[in-house]
Design a protein around this motif. Structure first.
Motif, PDB file in Angstrom:
ATOM      1  N   VAL A 286       0.834  -1.191   0.000  1.00  0.00           N
ATOM      2  CA  VAL A 286       0.000   0.000   0.000  1.00  0.00           C
ATOM      3  C   VAL A 286       0.877   1.253   0.000  1.00  0.00           C
ATOM      4  CG1 VAL A 286      -1.711   1.258   1.363  1.00  0.00           C
ATOM      5  CG2 VAL A 286      -1.834  -1.240   1.198  1.00  0.00           C
ATOM      6  N   ARG A 287       0.488   2.239  -0.820  1.00  0.00           N
ATOM      7  CA  ARG A 287       1.158   3.542  -0.784  1.00  0.00           C
ATOM      8  C   ARG A 287       0.394   4.458   0.158  1.00  0.00           C
ATOM      9  NH1 ARG A 287       1.368   5.040  -7.241  1.00  0.00           N
ATOM     10  NH2 ARG A 287       2.729   3.346  -7.922  1.00  0.00           N
ATOM     11  N   PHE A 288       1.090   5.383   0.759  1.00  0.00           N
ATOM     12  CA  PHE A 288       0.368   6.362   1.565  1.00  0.00           C
ATOM     13  C   PHE A 288      -0.240   7.422   0.658  1.00  0.00           C
ATOM     14  CE2 PHE A 288       4.884   7.649   1.576  1.00  0.00           C
ATOM     15  CZ  PHE A 288       4.784   8.911   1.033  1.00  0.00           C
ATOM     16  N   LYS A 289      -1.323   8.041   1.148  1.00  0.00           N
ATOM     17  CA  LYS A 289      -1.979   9.143   0.422  1.00  0.00           C
ATOM     18  C   LYS A 289      -2.056  10.347   1.356  1.00  0.00           C
ATOM     19  CE  LYS A 289      -5.446   6.251  -0.620  1.00  0.00           C
ATOM     20  NZ  LYS A 289      -6.641   5.613  -1.184  1.00  0.00           N
ATOM     21  N   PRO A 290      -1.935  11.568   0.920  1.00  0.00           N
ATOM     22  CA  PRO A 290      -1.634  11.968  -0.446  1.00  0.00           C
ATOM     23  C   PRO A 290      -0.192  11.605  -0.821  1.00  0.00           C
ATOM     24  CG  PRO A 290      -1.555  13.879   1.018  1.00  0.00           C
ATOM     25  CD  PRO A 290      -1.996  12.705   1.848  1.00  0.00           C
ATOM     26  N   PRO A 291       0.142  11.676  -2.118  1.00  0.00           N
ATOM     27  CA  PRO A 291      -0.688  12.138  -3.235  1.00  0.00           C
ATOM     28  C   PRO A 291      -1.756  11.115  -3.622  1.00  0.00           C
ATOM     29  CG  PRO A 291       1.408  11.326  -4.042  1.00  0.00           C
ATOM     30  CD  PRO A 291       1.487  11.275  -2.550  1.00  0.00           C
ATOM     31  N   LEU A 292      -2.923  11.620  -4.015  1.00  0.00           N
ATOM     32  CA  LEU A 292      -3.978  10.763  -4.510  1.00  0.00           C
ATOM     33  C   LEU A 292      -3.592  10.198  -5.872  1.00  0.00           C
ATOM     34  CD1 LEU A 292      -6.984  13.123  -3.775  1.00  0.00           C
ATOM     35  CD2 LEU A 292      -6.402  11.053  -2.509  1.00  0.00           C
ATOM     36  N   PRO A 293      -4.013   8.973  -6.179  1.00  0.00           N
ATOM     37  CA  PRO A 293      -3.739   8.422  -7.514  1.00  0.00           C
ATOM     38  C   PRO A 293      -4.280   9.318  -8.629  1.00  0.00           C
ATOM     39  CG  PRO A 293      -4.540   6.696  -6.055  1.00  0.00           C
ATOM     40  CD  PRO A 293      -4.678   7.995  -5.302  1.00  0.00           C
ATOM     41  N   ALA A 294      -5.344  10.065  -8.346  1.00  0.00           N
ATOM     42  CA  ALA A 294      -5.898  10.958  -9.366  1.00  0.00           C
ATOM     43  C   ALA A 294      -4.904  12.053  -9.745  1.00  0.00           C
ATOM     44  CB  ALA A 294      -7.204  11.583  -8.880  1.00  0.00           C
ATOM     45  N   ILE A 295      -3.968  12.348  -8.844  1.00  0.00           N
ATOM     46  CA  ILE A 295      -2.951  13.376  -9.127  1.00  0.00           C
ATOM     47  C   ILE A 295      -1.636  12.716  -9.517  1.00  0.00           C
ATOM     48  CG2 ILE A 295      -1.667  15.315  -8.125  1.00  0.00           C
ATOM     49  CD1 ILE A 295      -4.321  16.207  -7.498  1.00  0.00           C
TER      50      ILE A 295
ATOM     51  N   THR B  86       2.219  13.402   5.723  1.00  0.00           N
ATOM     52  CA  THR B  86       1.256  14.479   5.508  1.00  0.00           C
ATOM     53  C   THR B  86       1.996  15.772   5.195  1.00  0.00           C
ATOM     54  OG1 THR B  86      -0.209  13.422   7.100  1.00  0.00           O
ATOM     55  CG2 THR B  86      -0.696  15.715   6.522  1.00  0.00           C
ATOM     56  N   PRO B  87       1.796  16.328   3.994  1.00  0.00           N
ATOM     57  CA  PRO B  87       2.473  17.585   3.655  1.00  0.00           C
ATOM     58  C   PRO B  87       1.850  18.768   4.404  1.00  0.00           C
ATOM     59  CG  PRO B  87       1.394  16.596   1.705  1.00  0.00           C
ATOM     60  CD  PRO B  87       0.971  15.816   2.892  1.00  0.00           C
ATOM     61  N   VAL B  88       2.675  19.746   4.728  1.00  0.00           N
ATOM     62  CA  VAL B  88       2.172  20.938   5.430  1.00  0.00           C
ATOM     63  C   VAL B  88       1.276  21.749   4.500  1.00  0.00           C
ATOM     64  CG1 VAL B  88       4.124  21.141   6.994  1.00  0.00           C
ATOM     65  CG2 VAL B  88       4.203  22.297   4.759  1.00  0.00           C
ATOM     66  N   GLU B  89       0.322  22.450   5.116  1.00  0.00           N
ATOM     67  CA  GLU B  89      -0.517  23.390   4.373  1.00  0.00           C
ATOM     68  C   GLU B  89      -0.609  24.674   5.173  1.00  0.00           C
ATOM     69  OE1 GLU B  89      -4.312  21.595   3.424  1.00  0.00           O
ATOM     70  OE2 GLU B  89      -3.274  19.903   2.484  1.00  0.00           O
ATOM     71  N   PRO B  90      -0.784  25.796   4.476  1.00  0.00           N
ATOM     72  CA  PRO B  90      -0.846  27.072   5.189  1.00  0.00           C
ATOM     73  C   PRO B  90      -1.988  27.073   6.204  1.00  0.00           C
ATOM     74  CG  PRO B  90      -0.739  27.438   2.812  1.00  0.00           C
ATOM     75  CD  PRO B  90      -0.912  25.969   3.025  1.00  0.00           C
ATOM     76  N   GLY B  91      -1.684  27.520   7.398  1.00  0.00           N
ATOM     77  CA  GLY B  91      -2.716  27.669   8.420  1.00  0.00           C
ATOM     78  C   GLY B  91      -3.123  26.389   9.111  1.00  0.00           C
ATOM     79  N   MET B  92      -2.493  25.293   8.743  1.00  0.00           N
ATOM     80  CA  MET B  92      -2.807  24.009   9.367  1.00  0.00           C
ATOM     81  C   MET B  92      -2.550  24.090  10.876  1.00  0.00           C
ATOM     82  SD  MET B  92      -0.945  20.591   8.000  1.00  0.00           S
ATOM     83  CE  MET B  92      -1.888  19.657   6.854  1.00  0.00           C
ATOM     84  N   ALA B  93      -3.478  23.529  11.673  1.00  0.00           N
ATOM     85  CA  ALA B  93      -3.266  23.498  13.124  1.00  0.00           C
ATOM     86  C   ALA B  93      -3.094  22.040  13.553  1.00  0.00           C
ATOM     87  CB  ALA B  93      -4.443  24.143  13.848  1.00  0.00           C
ATOM     88  N   VAL B  94      -1.866  21.729  13.967  1.00  0.00           N
ATOM     89  CA  VAL B  94      -1.507  20.339  14.266  1.00  0.00           C
ATOM     90  C   VAL B  94      -1.364  20.152  15.767  1.00  0.00           C
ATOM     91  CG1 VAL B  94       0.250  18.547  13.918  1.00  0.00           C
ATOM     92  CG2 VAL B  94      -0.260  20.170  12.075  1.00  0.00           C
ATOM     93  N   ARG B  95      -1.867  19.022  16.250  1.00  0.00           N
ATOM     94  CA  ARG B  95      -1.677  18.677  17.645  1.00  0.00           C
ATOM     95  C   ARG B  95      -0.839  17.409  17.693  1.00  0.00           C
ATOM     96  NH1 ARG B  95      -5.793  18.712  22.452  1.00  0.00           N
ATOM     97  NH2 ARG B  95      -7.062  17.279  21.262  1.00  0.00           N
ATOM     98  N   THR B  96       0.278  17.462  18.396  1.00  0.00           N
ATOM     99  CA  THR B  96       1.161  16.291  18.452  1.00  0.00           C
ATOM    100  C   THR B  96       1.005  15.507  19.746  1.00  0.00           C
ATOM    101  OG1 THR B  96       3.026  17.398  19.518  1.00  0.00           O
ATOM    102  CG2 THR B  96       2.888  17.570  17.115  1.00  0.00           C
ATOM    103  N   ARG B  97       0.288  16.083  20.716  1.00  0.00           N
ATOM    104  CA  ARG B  97       0.155  15.390  21.991  1.00  0.00           C
ATOM    105  C   ARG B  97      -1.289  15.469  22.465  1.00  0.00           C
ATOM    106  NH1 ARG B  97       5.050  16.947  21.012  1.00  0.00           N
ATOM    107  NH2 ARG B  97       6.890  16.371  22.234  1.00  0.00           N
TER     108      ARG B  97
END
Lengths: 519, 241
Positions: A286-295, B86-97
């Motif tokens: 299994v690959r992680f998502k994102p990226p989605l396969p659609a992209i 998970t790639p970062v996005e502007p304004g994302m609010a992440v909780r690590t704990r």
């Protein structure tokens, strides 16, 4: 010349359809009867297979289940004229199981010769693709969006929205990858499409390619489906020869071709990203998502990944229009679903109905209750990761949201029926064992968790500190659900948790409180 | 000796490789941090000094997403995404704990420890031991079940050995062999619980396509792959307590 139809579907073949077809041809010669034996697809009325159909002025008259030894008797009874015989089932179209269905995707099931393009076109084939090619690609995408079609493989993601993403992606190449790795226990609708009406899938693929700008398709078929693979290869060759596949389809300037890829026996390769890895020639992980396969999908390019039935439903949507399709069903479950009845059921087979039909109608009216005649105790809806329900939930309508409210799922539309002799603890253990055997081994909750869960169930069943092991099993199921990488690990707890919820006695545990039953 | 070695490890492992996109600002546990677009939430968390536990991730390799101890909560999203993938996005609010995250990480760690030599849990030095400390999970509730504890040690290579009993199948060695060295000598064989690291076609390391570069040893988070020179008088598995 009387036309006699004998299915070539693998379920009919396994019940001796080839021998029956040969016996009819031999007996016809012996009697000097003018008979043309045609090998059609299956109606999906499996308790009647091999179902022999004779074309008469009054429509097709059916006889089944026919054994080769019955053939001389059928001739003697004048079956070529629709004569009376103990195996006679009358006009096939009038069989209640079939008559009360709404067959859109499976309109040609049991009617046509699978790889005859003439037959296909005579029964509505290619009208969807013709209309699509006359439209702008974006309009085709919006037609599918408006139909409300959701992925029939199990994830139920809106098909048109997925196409929109692929259409919007800029890339030198795009692909259509068909998930035909139908591995859910008790399901066979993909197989029936590929064996019985391969053109409809290939037509749907070409429409997807046109709509999204993809030029090449792959059909990833499980190796356990040799007849489906052969039918697809044959159908591809027919379409290419007729100019419906290839560089410039019917002079439209749009080119699309496809090839069949055969899996190697791993359930996980039905998970879309593992399937893409496998098509690329790698280990099915299994690959992680994102990226989605659609992209970023196959070979790093935008890819439409759709299930067989999803794509096979597209031609009718393009032919009859989004509105026509969306008028079937209710709420956010639109169109029809091919439901596959299996297990301990009197009439096993394919029921294509609009969403909203209840489980009771399906199992009792269509299925005719249990095959054993004993009371129904449980059913599993949605494949090996679907929840087990008890008979108190029979009045649930089959739609995505209603089942989700009871922590169940439509999945790929399989329903497996059990009578009151079933040991639900053994079923739950089997379900978890399935996950352990089929885990790709990538993420820890699935790789180790499925084995530990099986061990915990064994301890509960042996009566070893059952309360503590039960509590630990619930904790582990929570970790698997919330922390797994894909749906295999994430949903493997569902059958176990539902069995514990509805059938605690089978595990030697005290009855669940009413609060625990209501979810 | 282990504490001296631990003191030498003072550089930060950001978990995923650096990226060079335009700056993106997000918050990690309320702390604002700016990282290049394309970076992982895990890297941003390390940058914000709110490092998330990790096992299969290291910044010399691309993210993989298999170990599931780096799960976080992101405002407005369902579930518990892995911070490494998970790639970062502007304004994302992440909780690590959170209690919930702690429970999930503990649940995953218990699974690891259920197939790890008990005698090697206390006092060891490895990234696995750092995560044992970070999560406070040093035992498991599963009793004795199926395991790899008796799998034979591969000492065929003159420089390093492979003790599969300590392997957590994170694939860091396999990926280092591919991504760092470009040798493709290592793979994962089998599936599910039977998945294991294998050299070439399940051969001893010395007979395989391995070139003894050591990238896998450097990448291993559990000392399953480890230099022989660390063991005066030869390698011996710790006795069970």
């Amino acid at each position: 010349m009387v036309k006699v139809c004998v299915p070539r579907d693998s379920s009919a073949l396994s019940l001796g359809a080839d021998e029956v077809a040969a016996a009819i041809a031999v007996e016809a010669v012996r009697r000097g009867a003018a008979v043309r034996v045609v090998r059609t697809s299956s109606r999906g009325l499996f308790w009647l297979e091999p179902l022999v159909e004779v074309e008469t002025p009054a429509g097709r008259i059916g006889f089944g289940p026919v054994d080769a030894a019955d053939v001389p008797g059928l001739f003697a009874a004048g079956f070529l004229g629709g004569g009376e015989h103990a195996l006679g089932v009358g006009p096939v179209a009038e069989i209640p199981f079939l008559k009360r269905q709404e067959r859109l995707t499976f309109a040609r099931a049991g009617v046509t010769e699978p790889t005859s393009l003439v037959d296909y076109e005579a029964h509505g084939g290619l009208r969807g693709l013709r209309r699509a090619l006359s439209m702008a690609p974006a309009a085709v995408v919006e037609e599918v969006v408006a139909s409300g079609l959701r992925g029939r493989g199990g994830a139920a993601f809106p098909t048109g929205i997925k196409w929109r993403t692929v259409a919007a992606a800029e890339a030198p190449r795009k692909y259509v990858a068909v998930n035909a790795d139908e591995g859910d226990s008790g399901t066979y609708s993909d197989r029936m499409v590929m064996e019985g009406d391969p053109f409809v899938l290939l037509e749907g693929m070409a429409i997807a390619g046109y709509a999204t700008g993809a030029s090449h398709g792959y059909v990833y078929v499980r190796s356990e489906y040799p007849h489906a693979i052969a039918a697809l290869e044959e159908a591809l060759a027919v379409l290419r020869a007729a100019g419906w596949y290839g560089a410039d389809i019917q002079g439209s300037g749009f080119g699309f071709d496809a090839e069949v890829r055969v899996g190697a026996g791993a359930y996980i390769c039905g998970e879309e990203t593992a399937m893409l890895e496998s098509i690329e020639g790698r280990r099915g992980m299994v690959r992680f998502k994102p990226p989605l396969p659609a992209i970023k999908g196959l070979f790093g390019m935008p890819t439409v990944v759709n299930n067989v039935v999803s794509l096979a439903s597209v031609p009718v949507i393009l032919d009859r229009g989004a509105r026509f399709y969306a008028d079937f069903g209710l709420g956010s479950s639109r169109g029809t679903l091919p439901i596959q009845l299996a297990g301990n059921v009197r009439r096993a087979g394919l029921v294509e109905k609009a969403f909203g039909v209840t489980l009771r109608e399906l199992v009792e009216e269509y299925g005719g209750g249990t095959r054993s005649g004993r009371p129904l105790r449980a059913l599993q809806v949605g494949g090996p990761l679907g929840a087990y329900f008890d008979s108190s939930l029979l009045d649930l309508p089959l739609d995505y949201e209603a089942l989700a409210r009871h922590r169940g799922m439509v999945g790929h539309g399989g329903i497996v029926v059990f009578d009151d002799t079933v040991d639900m603890a053994a079923q739950a253990r089997y379900a978890m064992e399935f996950c352990a055997v089929e885990s790709c081994g990538k993420c820890t909750p699935c790789r180790i968790g499925s084995t530990r869960a099986q061990e915990l169930i064994d301890r509960i069943l042996r009566g070893e500190d059952a309360p503590a092991n039960h509590a630990q099993l619930l904790k582990l199921c929570d970790v698997m659900e919330s922390a797994s990488l894909c749906a295999l690990g994430g949903m493997a707890p569902w059958p176990v948790l539902s069995a514990l919820r509805y059938f605690p006695g089978d595990f030697g545990l005290p009855p669940a409180t009413e609060a625990a039953r209501v979810v | 000796m282990w504490s001296e070695l631990r003191a030498l490890r003072d550089e930060i492992d950001y978990g995923t490789p650096p990226r060079d996109g335009a700056p993106v600002t997000l918050t990690i546990d309320g702390v604002a941090v700016t990282v290049p677009a394309g970076s992982s939430v895990m890297l941003a968390a390390a940058e914000a000094r709110r490092a998330v536990p990790k096992l299969c991730a290291t910044d010399m390799l691309e993210a993989f997403g298999s170990c599931r101890v780096c799960l976080v909560e992101i405002e407005g999203r369902r579930g518990y995404p892995a911070s490494c993938t998970t790639p970062v996005e502007p304004g994302m609010a992440v909780r690590t704990r959170s209690d919930r995250l702690q429970a999930l990480r503990a649940g995953v760690m218990e699974l690891y420890l259920s197939d790890f030599p008990a005698a090697d849990i206390p006092g060891g030095w490895s990234e696995l031991h750092e995560v044992i400390q970070a999560t406070g999970v040093a035992q498991h509730p599963y009793g004795r079940g199926e395991n790899h504890l008796d799998a034979p040690v591969d000492e065929s290579n003159p420089y390093f050995l492979f003790d599969p009993a300590k392997c957590i199948v994170c694939s860091r060695c396999v990926r280092a062999c591919e991504e760092v060295q470009g040798t493709f000598a290592l793979t994962i064989e089998g599936r599910g619980f039977a998945s294991k690291v294998a050299a070439s076609q399940g051969q001893p390391f010395l007979d395989s396509e391995c070139v003894s570069c050591g990238a896998c040893v450097q990448a291993c988070p559990t000392q399953s792959l480890v230099e022989k020179s660390l063991f005066v008088g030869g390698y011996r598995r710790a006795d069970s307590p």
